[in-house]
Design an enzyme around this catalytic site. Structure first.
Site, PDB file in Angstrom:
ATOM      1  CE  LYS A   1      -4.064  -2.095   2.124  1.00  0.00           C
ATOM      2  NZ  LYS A   1      -5.027  -2.063   3.256  1.00  0.00           N
TER       3      LYS A   1
ATOM      4  CE  LYS B   1      -9.885 -12.427  -2.460  1.00  0.00           C
ATOM      5  NZ  LYS B   1      -9.306 -12.363  -1.106  1.00  0.00           N
TER       6      LYS B   1
ATOM      7  CE  LYS C   1     -14.072  -6.759   2.133  1.00  0.00           C
ATOM      8  NZ  LYS C   1     -14.230  -6.901   3.584  1.00  0.00           N
TER       9      LYS C   1
END
Length: 326
Positions: free
Chosen positions: A111, A192, A195
């Protein structure tokens, strides 16, 4: 009874993949351990959040987990930010953690890469996570394989402090359940279900409209073979739907293969859609009972009591050991 701790970060929408791959396992374990479950709201603000949206996500997340079967009578359920001793304990842990250890954390490296304006909290939140784990002497911490490094950091910090000040912390162990079924994206069954997926048609959120859920399943990617058999390598779309059906019912893979021998994909998808919609309808019904009631506040008020008591005891002990006392 062994103690298990799990934290849930209030970000994004919970999906059917989260429910099958993680939440159902948590529900199954709550009779086997003394469980502490917290909403990791302080972890969420390592990047700036809209305060109103964060508050809503916290409440929705809590309501959904309880609607999915997390029993407040079997779990100490609390909001991380309401336990002020955890943050205080975290500061002492930070002062016993090396910069190199914190900067090697995988999520920090990912990040902060090509981003000079990351917050210091992004660097130090794994130490806050260590405080979450260590204050209550957790025996086990259920994590995905990418989170094992954080539990290892907690162990390293605990070892360092114990070696200097005596037996302060218990050594936690990461509980990695590789056997959990991984639900795939309905449109791209090689990925996968996420969300944060760009294509919303591939992901089923637990709060999606039931008719929308049915349409998503009916539009799931399959293949042209028209054989309903479990084969993740050659038939990932059909196999993913079989995994969904078996995870939410008493049917086995073999049962489904026999039931749908010689039948078409439309019939099979309707079967899967019925199972999913029935399960999620029950969750949504319970969720709607909870979300605007005072039940959630009562659960958090009760859950924080034991959490705060244990954290204060651990903080006071360590504070005295390092010399922060009159």
């Amino acid at each position: 009874m062994k103690r298990l701790l799990t934290g849930i970060k209030p970000s994004g929408e919970l999906t059917l993949g989260n429910y099958i791959g993680a939440i159902k396992q948590m529900v199954a374990e709550q009779d086997n351990y003394e469980t502490f479950m917290f909403i990791a709201d302080m972890h969420a603000i390592t990047v700036r959040q809209d305060p109103k949206e964060l508050k809503e996500r916290i409440r929705k997340l809590l309501a959904l987990y309880i609607a999915c079967g997390m029993d407040p009578n079997k779990n100490k359920i609390y909001l991380q930010s309401e336990n002020e001793y955890i943050a205080s304990l975290s500061w002492i842990l930070e002062c016993h953690t090396y910069y190199g250890e914190a900067s090697r954390m995988i999520q920090f490296k990912e990040k902060s890469k090509n981003n000079e304006n990351f917050s210091v909290g992004l660097l130090t939140y794994p130490i806050l996570m260590a405080a979450d784990i260590l204050y209550c002497d957790a025996d086990y911490v259920p994590v995905g394989i990418d989170q094992v490094q954080h539990v290892e950091l907690a162990r390293d910090i605990a070892t360092r402090i114990n070696n200097v000040y005596g037996n302060i912390f218990k050594m936690p162990e990461a509980m990695v359940k590789e056997s959990a079924i991984k639900i795939k994206d309905l449109k791209d069954p090689l990925k996968k279900m996420s969300k944060s997926e760009d294509n919303p048609q591939g992901s089923i959120a637990l709060l999606d409209d039931i008719n929308v859920i049915r349409k998503k399943i009916m539009g799931a990617t399959t293949d042209s073979e028209m054989r309903i058999v479990y084969d993740m390598d050659n038939k990932p779309g059909i196999s993913n739907l079989i995994n969904i059906a078996t995870s939410l019912s008493d049917y086995s893979k073999e049962d489904i293969e026999k039931m749908f021998e010689g039948k078409n994909y439309g019939e099979f998808k309707r079967f899967v859609a019925d199972i999913v919609c029935d399960e999620i309808s029950k969750i949504q019904e319970k969720y709607n009972e909870l979300i605007n009631s005072d039940i959630l506040d009562k659960i958090l008020d009760e859950g924080i009591k034991e959490s705060r008591k244990l954290a204060k005891e651990k903080y006071d002990l360590l504070r005295e050991k390092v010399g922060l006392i009159r």
